[in-house]
Design a protein around this motif. Structure first.
Motif, PDB file in Angstrom:
ATOM      1  N   GLU A   1       0.840  -1.198   0.000  1.00  0.00           N
ATOM      2  CA  GLU A   1       0.000   0.000   0.000  1.00  0.00           C
ATOM      3  C   GLU A   1       0.877   1.251   0.000  1.00  0.00           C
ATOM      4  O   GLU A   1       1.963   1.265   0.593  1.00  0.00           O
ATOM      5  CB  GLU A   1      -0.896   0.016   1.245  1.00  0.00           C
ATOM      6  CG  GLU A   1      -1.913  -1.101   1.301  1.00  0.00           C
ATOM      7  CD  GLU A   1      -3.061  -0.904   0.324  1.00  0.00           C
ATOM      8  OE1 GLU A   1      -3.300   0.246  -0.109  1.00  0.00           O
ATOM      9  OE2 GLU A   1      -3.720  -1.901  -0.003  1.00  0.00           O
ATOM     10  N   ALA A   2       0.396   2.310  -0.624  1.00  0.00           N
ATOM     11  CA  ALA A   2       1.133   3.581  -0.647  1.00  0.00           C
ATOM     12  C   ALA A   2       1.460   4.038   0.772  1.00  0.00           C
ATOM     13  O   ALA A   2       2.560   4.540   1.048  1.00  0.00           O
ATOM     14  CB  ALA A   2       0.315   4.646  -1.370  1.00  0.00           C
ATOM     15  N   SER A   3       0.511   3.839   1.694  1.00  0.00           N
ATOM     16  CA  SER A   3       0.707   4.293   3.076  1.00  0.00           C
ATOM     17  C   SER A   3       1.846   3.548   3.766  1.00  0.00           C
ATOM     18  O   SER A   3       2.370   4.010   4.785  1.00  0.00           O
ATOM     19  CB  SER A   3      -0.589   4.126   3.878  1.00  0.00           C
ATOM     20  OG  SER A   3      -1.071   2.804   3.751  1.00  0.00           O
ATOM     21  N   GLN A   4       2.248   2.389   3.220  1.00  0.00           N
ATOM     22  CA  GLN A   4       3.335   1.619   3.827  1.00  0.00           C
ATOM     23  C   GLN A   4       4.681   1.838   3.136  1.00  0.00           C
ATOM     24  O   GLN A   4       5.690   1.298   3.555  1.00  0.00           O
ATOM     25  CB  GLN A   4       2.974   0.137   3.819  1.00  0.00           C
ATOM     26  CG  GLN A   4       1.892  -0.145   4.843  1.00  0.00           C
ATOM     27  CD  GLN A   4       0.950  -1.234   4.433  1.00  0.00           C
ATOM     28  OE1 GLN A   4       0.977  -1.717   3.310  1.00  0.00           O
ATOM     29  NE2 GLN A   4       0.098  -1.625   5.346  1.00  0.00           N
ATOM     30  N   LEU A   5       4.651   2.643   2.064  1.00  0.00           N
ATOM     31  CA  LEU A   5       5.900   3.003   1.394  1.00  0.00           C
ATOM     32  C   LEU A   5       6.523   4.191   2.134  1.00  0.00           C
ATOM     33  O   LEU A   5       6.528   5.324   1.662  1.00  0.00           O
ATOM     34  CB  LEU A   5       5.648   3.347  -0.071  1.00  0.00           C
ATOM     35  CG  LEU A   5       5.651   2.153  -1.029  1.00  0.00           C
ATOM     36  CD1 LEU A   5       5.086   2.560  -2.377  1.00  0.00           C
ATOM     37  CD2 LEU A   5       7.058   1.591  -1.199  1.00  0.00           C
TER      38      LEU A   5
ATOM     39  N   PRO B   1      -1.555  -0.867  -5.012  1.00  0.00           N
ATOM     40  CA  PRO B   1      -2.983  -0.718  -5.340  1.00  0.00           C
ATOM     41  C   PRO B   1      -3.439   0.728  -5.146  1.00  0.00           C
ATOM     42  O   PRO B   1      -3.240   1.307  -4.081  1.00  0.00           O
ATOM     43  CB  PRO B   1      -3.688  -1.646  -4.340  1.00  0.00           C
ATOM     44  CG  PRO B   1      -2.626  -2.559  -3.837  1.00  0.00           C
ATOM     45  CD  PRO B   1      -1.350  -1.777  -3.879  1.00  0.00           C
ATOM     46  N   ILE B   2      -4.040   1.299  -6.172  1.00  0.00           N
ATOM     47  CA  ILE B   2      -4.543   2.674  -6.074  1.00  0.00           C
ATOM     48  C   ILE B   2      -6.052   2.660  -5.766  1.00  0.00           C
ATOM     49  O   ILE B   2      -6.550   3.472  -5.020  1.00  0.00           O
ATOM     50  CB  ILE B   2      -4.219   3.481  -7.362  1.00  0.00           C
ATOM     51  CG1 ILE B   2      -4.598   4.953  -7.197  1.00  0.00           C
ATOM     52  CG2 ILE B   2      -4.850   2.871  -8.592  1.00  0.00           C
ATOM     53  CD1 ILE B   2      -4.119   5.832  -8.355  1.00  0.00           C
ATOM     54  N   GLN B   3      -6.773   1.711  -6.373  1.00  0.00           N
ATOM     55  CA  GLN B   3      -8.228   1.516  -6.259  1.00  0.00           C
ATOM     56  C   GLN B   3      -9.023   2.678  -6.848  1.00  0.00           C
ATOM     57  O   GLN B   3      -9.968   2.467  -7.582  1.00  0.00           O
ATOM     58  CB  GLN B   3      -8.659   1.234  -4.812  1.00  0.00           C
ATOM     59  CG  GLN B   3      -7.937   0.082  -4.131  1.00  0.00           C
ATOM     60  CD  GLN B   3      -7.996  -1.241  -4.846  1.00  0.00           C
ATOM     61  OE1 GLN B   3      -8.455  -1.363  -5.962  1.00  0.00           O
ATOM     62  NE2 GLN B   3      -7.478  -2.291  -4.214  1.00  0.00           N
TER      63      GLN B   3
ATOM     64  N   VAL C   1      -7.261  -1.240  -9.782  1.00  0.00           N
ATOM     65  CA  VAL C   1      -8.233  -0.143  -9.817  1.00  0.00           C
ATOM     66  C   VAL C   1      -9.646  -0.727  -9.757  1.00  0.00           C
ATOM     67  O   VAL C   1      -9.958  -1.670 -10.475  1.00  0.00           O
ATOM     68  CB  VAL C   1      -8.097   0.693 -11.115  1.00  0.00           C
ATOM     69  CG1 VAL C   1      -8.967   1.943 -11.021  1.00  0.00           C
ATOM     70  CG2 VAL C   1      -6.658   1.082 -11.384  1.00  0.00           C
ATOM     71  N   ILE C   2     -10.459  -0.152  -8.894  1.00  0.00           N
ATOM     72  CA  ILE C   2     -11.888  -0.511  -8.853  1.00  0.00           C
ATOM     73  C   ILE C   2     -12.667   0.595  -9.560  1.00  0.00           C
ATOM     74  O   ILE C   2     -12.549   1.768  -9.197  1.00  0.00           O
ATOM     75  CB  ILE C   2     -12.388  -0.669  -7.406  1.00  0.00           C
ATOM     76  CG1 ILE C   2     -11.707  -1.866  -6.732  1.00  0.00           C
ATOM     77  CG2 ILE C   2     -13.907  -0.847  -7.372  1.00  0.00           C
ATOM     78  CD1 ILE C   2     -12.003  -1.989  -5.249  1.00  0.00           C
ATOM     79  N   VAL C   3     -13.424   0.216 -10.568  1.00  0.00           N
ATOM     80  CA  VAL C   3     -14.187   1.188 -11.364  1.00  0.00           C
ATOM     81  C   VAL C   3     -15.667   1.067 -11.014  1.00  0.00           C
ATOM     82  O   VAL C   3     -16.189  -0.037 -10.838  1.00  0.00           O
ATOM     83  CB  VAL C   3     -13.965   0.907 -12.874  1.00  0.00           C
ATOM     84  CG1 VAL C   3     -14.899   1.727 -13.722  1.00  0.00           C
ATOM     85  CG2 VAL C   3     -12.519   1.211 -13.250  1.00  0.00           C
ATOM     86  N   GLY C   4     -16.339   2.214 -10.897  1.00  0.00           N
ATOM     87  CA  GLY C   4     -17.780   2.182 -10.632  1.00  0.00           C
ATOM     88  C   GLY C   4     -18.129   1.921  -9.183  1.00  0.00           C
ATOM     89  O   GLY C   4     -19.182   1.348  -8.863  1.00  0.00           O
ATOM     90  N   PHE C   5     -17.246   2.367  -8.264  1.00  0.00           N
ATOM     91  CA  PHE C   5     -17.581   2.277  -6.840  1.00  0.00           C
ATOM     92  C   PHE C   5     -18.833   3.117  -6.596  1.00  0.00           C
ATOM     93  O   PHE C   5     -19.060   4.122  -7.284  1.00  0.00           O
ATOM     94  CB  PHE C   5     -16.405   2.808  -6.016  1.00  0.00           C
ATOM     95  CG  PHE C   5     -16.564   2.581  -4.540  1.00  0.00           C
ATOM     96  CD1 PHE C   5     -16.343   1.331  -3.992  1.00  0.00           C
ATOM     97  CD2 PHE C   5     -16.941   3.619  -3.694  1.00  0.00           C
ATOM     98  CE1 PHE C   5     -16.489   1.115  -2.627  1.00  0.00           C
ATOM     99  CE2 PHE C   5     -17.101   3.415  -2.328  1.00  0.00           C
ATOM    100  CZ  PHE C   5     -16.881   2.160  -1.792  1.00  0.00           C
TER     101      PHE C   5
END
Length: 450
Positions: free
Chosen positions: A235-239, A260-262, A301-305
């Motif tokens: 995760e970006a937060s862990q970089l 993962p950006i999501q 990436v999750i599309v259409g959340f």
């Protein structure tokens, strides 16, 4: 006396595949032979997935197929779907044993118990009470070329779209000494690359005292004979700056990170309950590209959340284009029963979701092709993983899939190749040099075993 046989079917992620290998080691130690899932076996183990409702459905289909084709076999169901819906699975006639995502080491005892009592066994426990990492060692893999090393279990994030904390429990890190020990064991078996994996891999160490992911990476750097170290996902937060410094100093961590950006929209990320802003995500990418020019950054990436507007979608699209991600895994948002997002009222229409998915896949293909083209005539190192139509196929350190002509004996070895025809999904190359196996490994192994 005929040999006892067992067959496995694994659905889902790298962690499930790792755990299937660990279960196979246990049965192998008890004298079982492993056969293909399409054959008749004494015991069938289905390792299930529940990340989406479709995962549940596929799991049920495989369970029913195993029962239908092998009515006399002992049918065992394990994994994430087993953990979250044990009653549903036990209601399938023919399921004999069910365990969740812990106590896999008890499976053989359950099989023996079933042979004696002929009564269905439900071994699923409350995973939220589990506080320690369950050791599951895998000294080698049936698929010989890539070694996966599981370093942690569980997740504390509770993103609104995700059921996994309920299937896997809270964050538990593996003992660092055990991780390093297994890494050396895998290298001694001939593996050139190790992929660190887990449910929330980058969270490793958050539950340990005075030890973190950066320190684990430093310790793995010392593993004798290891050529490549890859983090399956972070995760970006862990970089953290410390992790990025370790990557910068490393001779083994590859030029590829899956982050993962999501979504690329702050408002969507908030609804997803993700723990970063796009400003922070961007700062991590910029820093990584400074220390590793030409690094491959792949993403989910999750599309259409629920509630995603065209403007929010375009924020995602534009961010990905701006930062030249090298490949995307694009998923239309899928309602996962039991999650907060499933109860959100502003669900996006399927048609809109599909149209956005196609736009992002087109962008991904374009970016992946342009990324590969940077390496025309460059010499990269690949590890051939499979032979297909007379060609060897493997991945470079920066995750280009490369096809070369070569002898099948090169499978699993480190090979220098010149990229002659860059492309996506496969680039073509030619073998320049086979890197010799260092003898020091064999001596190190002998010293440890004498």
């Amino acid at each position: 006396m005929s040999e006892k046989t067992i067959a496995f079917h694994t659905l889902g992620c790298k962690v499930n595949h790792y755990e299937t290998e660990a279960m196979w080691q246990l049965f192998k130690g008890e004298g079982y032979d492993r056969v293909d899932f399409t054959q008749n076996a004494d015991v069938f183990v289905i390792n299930t997935c529940t990340v989406t409702n479709t995962g549940d459905k596929k799991s049920r289909q495989v369970i029913r197929r195993a029962i239908r084709n092998n009515p006399d076999a002992v049918v065992c169901v394990t994994g994430c779907y087993a953990q979250t819906a044990p009653k549903d699975i036990l209601n399938i006639p023919g399921v004999d044993i069910i365990i969740g995502t812990e106590d896999r080491d008890k499976l053989i005892d359950y099989v023996n118990q079933y042979h004696e009592e002929r009564q269905p066994i439900n071994g699923v426990k409350n995973i939220m009470k589990k506080r320690t990492y369950e050791e599951m060692d895998v000294p080698y893999f049936t698929d010989r070329t890539r070694a996966t090393l599981k370093i942690q279990e569980g997740c504390n994030n509770f993103c609104t779209f995700c059921i996994i904390p309920w299937a896997r429990g809270l964050m538990r890190s593996r003992d660092p000494e055990k991780v390093v020990e297994q890494a050396q064991q895998l290298v001694d078996q001939g593996y050139k690359e190790i992929v660190l994996t887990g449910i929330h891999t980058g969270g490793y160490g958050e539950d340990l005292k005075d030890y973190n992911l950066a320190q684990l990476l430093r310790d793995l750097e010392e593993v004798d004979g290891l050529n490549r170290l890859r983090i399956s996902s972070i995760e970006a937060s862990q970089l953290t700056d410390e992790v990025i410094d370790v990557i910068n100093d490393s001779n083994k961590i590859v030029r590829h990170l899956h982050i993962p950006i999501q979504s690329g929209s702050d408002t969507v990320l908030k609804r997803m309950r993700r723990k970063y802003t796009m400003e922070f995500f961007e700062s991590r990418i910029i820093k990584l590209k400074e220390i590793m020019p030409n690094v491959a950054i792949t993403s989910d990436v999750i599309v259409g959340f629920p509630g995603e507007t065209e403007e929010e979608f375009m924020e995602t699209y534009d961010f990905i284009r701006k930062h030249h991600f090298s490949e995307l895994h694009v998923f239309p948002y899928s309602i996962r029963t039991g999650t907060p997002a499933a109860r959100m009222t502003d669900q996006v229409e399927e048609g809109t979701k599909n149209e956005r998915v196609h736009r992002l896949i087109e962008l991904s293909n374009e970016l992946a092709t342009s990324y590969a083209e940077q390496f025309k005539d460059d010499v990269l190192e690949i590890i051939p993983e499979e032979e297909k139509d007379g060609k060897l196929i493997g991945h470079s350190d920066n995750y280009l899939k490369v096809e070369v002509e070569g002898d099948p004996s090169l499978t699993g070895e480190l090979v220098k190749v010149k990229i002659t025809e860059p492309g996506y999904p496969v680039s073509k190359g030619e073998v320049v040099k086979v890197l010799e196996k260092p003898m020091v490994k064999a001596y190190a192994y002998l010293e440890r075993t004498i």
